[in-house]
Design an enzyme around this catalytic site. Structure first.
Site, PDB file in Angstrom:
ATOM      1  N   TYR A  97       0.871  -1.186   0.000  1.00  0.00           N
ATOM      2  CA  TYR A  97       0.000   0.000   0.000  1.00  0.00           C
ATOM      3  C   TYR A  97       0.903   1.230   0.000  1.00  0.00           C
ATOM      4  O   TYR A  97       1.885   1.291   0.747  1.00  0.00           O
ATOM      5  CB  TYR A  97      -0.899   0.013   1.249  1.00  0.00           C
ATOM      6  CG  TYR A  97      -1.691   1.295   1.340  1.00  0.00           C
ATOM      7  CD1 TYR A  97      -2.937   1.399   0.733  1.00  0.00           C
ATOM      8  CD2 TYR A  97      -1.177   2.412   1.995  1.00  0.00           C
ATOM      9  CE1 TYR A  97      -3.645   2.585   0.766  1.00  0.00           C
ATOM     10  CE2 TYR A  97      -1.878   3.601   2.043  1.00  0.00           C
ATOM     11  CZ  TYR A  97      -3.111   3.682   1.421  1.00  0.00           C
ATOM     12  OH  TYR A  97      -3.807   4.855   1.454  1.00  0.00           O
ATOM     13  N   GLU A 119      -3.031   7.800  -4.353  1.00  0.00           N
ATOM     14  CA  GLU A 119      -2.940   6.497  -3.698  1.00  0.00           C
ATOM     15  C   GLU A 119      -2.691   5.394  -4.721  1.00  0.00           C
ATOM     16  O   GLU A 119      -3.358   5.339  -5.752  1.00  0.00           O
ATOM     17  CB  GLU A 119      -4.253   6.228  -2.948  1.00  0.00           C
ATOM     18  CG  GLU A 119      -4.319   4.909  -2.213  1.00  0.00           C
ATOM     19  CD  GLU A 119      -5.630   4.769  -1.434  1.00  0.00           C
ATOM     20  OE1 GLU A 119      -5.675   5.116  -0.243  1.00  0.00           O
ATOM     21  OE2 GLU A 119      -6.637   4.320  -2.036  1.00  0.00           O
TER      22      GLU A 119
END
Lengths: 287, 408
Positions: B101, B189
Site C-alpha cells: 500500500y 494512492e
C-alpha cells in the site's frame, strides 16, 4: 481587556481596492477600527475612502509609513498565500485572512513557514475578530454584538453571527469573538484561543462553536480538561449531516473514525463542557 | 474532485510510474478489442467513483477476449453503491508476488503531507490499520522542502522491501510526490503497488482526489470531472457557486454559510422534521444565485416546505429577497415557505417579501418549528410537532421537546 484586537490595533488592509476590501474597510472604519493603510500592488500612491486611507504597493512600505500592527487580507484565493507570506516577511505580528477557497497545499506551505516565525495567523476562510465596542478586524457585522464577559471562538462564519445575536438578545456580550475559520489547514486553533481567554481577566465564560470534520474539537476537549478553569459552553454543527465523503483509505488511516459531531460532543462533555442543542440554547447554558 | 482509476493511472504513467498495459472501454465490444490487442489474461475493472468495487463484483479476471466481452457486458449492467457502471478499464493481468500500500495525503492535524506505506497492501488495508497499526508506516513531508530521497529509502526499509527494489521504489515515491504536489491532490494512492513475479514494481490500482479550490490552476484536470457520477442538481449548483447535497427529507433548506446551513438542518431534525438537502449559498450571493438555489430546491419532488434562513453579513437580505421573488415568479411553487432574514438589510428584505404570502420567523428555532409544522399540514401522515402556544419564547427547547413527546 480583550484578546488579539482592541482600540489601539492599527490595521492594514491587503486588497483594499477590491470590492470586498473596500466595502469592509469602510465598515471597519465606521465601527471605530483604526484602519491606517491599504495595499494593492500597482496602486501605491492612491488614496481611497474619501481620500482618508493611503494605498501602498507593498506591505513593507505600508508598515514603514504608517506603523500598522495587524493585517487583514481580502485578496482573491489565488493570491492569498502570497499575501500571507508578504505580511509575514514584512514583520506583521497578527495576520487575519478572510479569503475563502485557498488551496490546501498553499495553506500547508504558509502554515509551516509561519510556524518558524513569531507570527499569528487567524483564518483563512474566517469572519475575523471582533472586540465589541473597540475594534473589528474582518467582516463580523458589528451591530449584532454587545460588549461583555463571554469569549467566543468559532470555526464557522454566519453561525458565529447567529450565536453573537442570540447572546445579545439574552442581554449578554462578548469580550472578544474569534472566527478561526473552517478550512482543514488554518492558523490559530481552538487551543490557542482558549489559552488566551483563560488568561484574559475580562473573559469569565467561553463559548466554543465547532463543526464536523477533523479533530480540533477533540484536542480542545483534552486541553479544557487539563488547563481551563473558566466554564465552557459548546455547540457542534452537523449533527445530522450525512457521513462525509471519504478520502480513500488514506483518510481513514490518518483520522480513523473521528470527526463526527457525536464524537466531538462526547469528548467535550467528558471534559465538563455543556453542549447546546442549538445556538439559541447557548445563553441559557451560560446562566 | 475524484478521478477515476483509469484517469489516475494515466497521470501516474505520465510521471513515470509503471502501470499495466490497458485502456478504458464504454462497451463490451470495445473491451473485447482491447483484450485481443493485449492478448492473454485481462482484468475487467468497473470505473465508478466509490470504493469496494472488487467486493461488489465489479472487478473480474478474463482468460480470453470472449470472456472479456462477456464479463464486460455483466459489469456494464451493474450498479455499485447505486452508481451505474458506465466504463470499464481493461488491463493486462499481472502475476503478483506481493502487494504494497502506498499513498500521499494531507495530515490536517500535523499540517503536513504524509506518505504512507505498508507491506500489507490490498483491499484490507483499513483492517490492517485498525488491527495492526505497526504495519502502517507514515513519514511526514515538509511542504517547503518536498520529499527527500532518504525519506523514501527509510520508508522502503520500514516496510521490509527487498533492497533490490529500493531504487525503483525511490523513483516511484518521488514521482508520486511530484504528482501530489503538481496536481494539487489531496490524495494520491497506489493500492496495490505490486511486486510481480518478474520482480518489477507495478501500480495496479490508483486513486486521486484533486483539491477543488486549486482547480483554477489546473484547467486540464477540471475537464476530467465525470459529470455522470454526480446528481444533475449538484452540477447545476457548482455552476452557480452553490454548495448542495441532496438528502432524503422533505424540508428544503436555503442558508448562507456552511456551519449555519448544517445548524439549520440540525434544528429541523431536532424539532421532528427531515431536511431535504444541505444548501449553502455562500457569502455575498447575488439574486441570480439565490434564484438558481431556489430552482434546485424546488426540482426535488420530495420537498413539501422550504426553510430560508439568511443571516446577512456580506450577504444582503434584500438581494436574497429579490432572488426568491424572481424564482417564485418563474416556478410558482405551491408549497409553504418559512423565511427568516436577519442582519444586513434585513428590513428591506422583509418589505420586499411582505406581499409574497410567506411564513416569517424571528429566531432560528421558531423558523424550524414553523417549517416542520407546515410540512405536517401538507403531508398525508401528520408529523408530530410542538404546538406553537406551548413554547414560551426563550424556553429551553429540548425540555419542551420532551414534554411534547410525553403528551403524545
Amino acid at each position: 481587556m480583550s484578546i488579539l484586537v482592541n482600540r489601539n490595533t492599527r490595521v492594514l488592509v491587503q486588497g483594499i481596492t477590491g470590492n470586498e476590501g473596500l466595502f469592509h474597510s469602510e465598515q471597519m472604519i465606521q465601527y471605530g477600527t483604526q484602519v491606517a493603510a491599504g495595499v494593492t500592488p500597482g496602486k501605491g500612491g492612491e488614496w481611497v475612502l474619501g481620500g482618508k486611507i493611503p494605498v501602498f504597493d507593498s506591505v513593507k512600505l505600508a508598515m514603514e509609513a504608517t506603523g500598522v500592527n495587524t493585517s487583514v487580507i481580502f485578496v482573491p484565493a489565488r493570491f492569498a498565500a502570497d499575501a500571507m507570506f508578504e505580511a509575514t516577511d514584512a514583520g506583521i505580528p497578527l495576520i487575519v485572512c478572510i479569503t475563502e477557497g485557498v488551496p490546501v497545499q498553499d495553506m500547508m506551505q504558509v502554515r509551516n513557514y509561519l510556524d518558524q516565525k513569531k507570527v499569528r495567523l487567524v483564518g483563512p476562510n474566517c469572519p475575523g475578530l471582533l472586540t465589541p465596542g473597540e475594534s473589528k478586524v474582518g467582516i463580523i457585522p458589528g451591530n449584532i454584538a454587545s460588549a461583555g464577559n463571554i469569549g467566543v471562538v468559532s470555526r464557522s462564519g454566519t453561525l458565529t453571527y447567529e450565536v453573537l445575536y442570540a447572546l445579545a438578545l439574552a442581554g449578554m456580550g462578548a469580550s472578544t469573538c474569534v472566527g478561526i475559520g473552517g478550512d482543514p489547514i488554518n492558523g490559530t486553533n481552538f487551543i490557542d484561543v482558549l489559552e488566551l481567554f483563560e488568561h484574559d481577566p475580562q473573559t469569565e465564560k467561553i463559548v466554543l462553536i465547532g463543526e464536523i470534520g477533523g479533530t480540533d474539537e477533540d484536542r480542545a476537549a483534552e486541553y479544557i480538561a487539563a488547563n481551563l478553569t473558566k466554564p465552557v459552553v459548546a455547540f457542534i454543527a452537523g449533527q445530522t449531516a450525512p457521513p462525509g465523503k471519504r478520502m480513500g483509505h488514506a483518510g481513514a488511516i490518518i483520522e480513523g473514525s473521528a470527526g463526527t459531531a457525536a464524537d466531538k460532543i462526547k469528548a467535550l462533555e467528558s471534559a465538563g463542557v455543556k453542549i447546546a442543542k442549538h445556538p439559541e440554547e447557548i445563553p441559557l447554558l451560560l446562566k | 474532485m475524484k478521478l477515476h482509476e483509469y484517469q489516475s493511472k494515466l497521470i501516474f504513467a505520465k510521471y513515470g510510474i509503471p502501470i499495466p498495459k490497458g485502456r478504458v472501454a464504454a462497451t463490451a465490444q470495445e473491451a473485447r478489442h482491447i483484450a485481443e490487442e493485449l492478448g492473454g489474461r485481462v482484468v475487467i475493472k468497473s470505473q465508478v467513483l466509490v470504493g469496494g468495487r472488487g467486493k461488489a463484483g465489479g472487478i473480474k479476471l478474463a482468460k480470453n477476449p470472449e470472456e472479456a466481452e462477456q464479463l464486460a457486458t455483466q459489469i456494464l449492467e451493474m450498479e455499485i453503491k447505486s452508481l451505474p457502471v458506465r466504463k470499464v478499464l481493461v488491463d493486462e493481468a499481472a502475476a503478483i508476488e506481493s502487494e504494497i500500500y502506498f499513498s500521499i495525503t494531507n495530515d490536517r492535524a500535523k499540517k503536513k503531507p504524509v506518505m504512507i506505506a505498508s507491506s500489507a497492501g490490498g483491499i484490507e488495508i483499513e483492517e490492517v490499520a485498525a488491527q495492526t497499526p505497526e504495519k502502517i508506516i507514515q513519514i511526514h513531508i515538509d511542504p517547503l522542502l518536498g520529499l527527500r530521497d532518504y525519506q523514501a529509502r527509510d520508508l522502503a526499509a520500514s516496510i521490509d522491501l527487498p533492497r533490490d527494489h529500493w531504487k525503483e521504489f525511490g523513483r516511484i515515491a518521488q514521482a508520486l510526490w511530484q504528482i501530489y504536489h503538481e496536481t494539487d491532490a489531496t490524495l494520491a494512492e497506489i493500492n496495490p503497488l505490486v511486486i510481480t513475479k518478474e520482480k518489477k514494481l507495478l501500480a495496479l490500482d490508483g486513486k486521486m482526489i484533486i483539491d477543488d479550490n486549486a482547480l483554477f490552476r489546473h484547467p486540464d484536470l477540471a475537464e476530467m470531472r465525470d459529470l455522470d457520477e454526480e446528481a444533475p442538481e449538484e452540477t447545476t449548483a457548482r455552476k452557480y457557486g452553490l454548495s448542495y447535497i441532496k438528502l432524503d427529507g422533505n424540508i428544503g433548506c436555503m442558508v448562507n454559510g456552511a456551519g449555519l446551513a448544517m445548524t439549520s438542518m440540525d434544528i429541523v431534525k431536532l424539532f421532528g422534521g427531515e431536511p431535504a438537502n444541505f444548501l449553502d449559498i455562500g457569502g455575498g450571493a447575488s439574486h441570480e444565485k439565490v434564484a438558481a438555489a431556489m430552482r434546485i430546491i424546488l426540482s426535488d419532488p420530495n420537498v413539501r416546505a422550504i426553510l430560508l434562513n439568511i443571516f446577512g453579513g456580506i450577504t444582503r437580505c434584500d438581494e436574497v429577497a429579490r432572488g426568491i421573488l424572481a424564482a417564485m415568479d418563474e416556478v410558482k411553487p405551491k408549497i409553504p415557505m418559512v423565511v427568516r432574514l436577519v442582519g444586513t438589510n434585513a428590513e428591506e428584505g422583509r418589505k420586499l417579501l411582505a406581499d409574497a404570502k410567506m411564513i416569517t420567523a424571528e429566531t432560528l428555532a421558531d423558523a424550524a418549528k414553523k417549517a416542520v409544522a407546515a410540512v405536517g399540514k401538507t403531508a398525508s401522515t401528520r408529523i408530530p410537532v410542538m404546538q406553537e402556544s406551548v413554547v414560551p419564547v426563550g424556553a429551553p427547547p429540548a425540555k419542551n421537546h420532551q414534554k411534547n413527546r410525553s403528551v403524545r
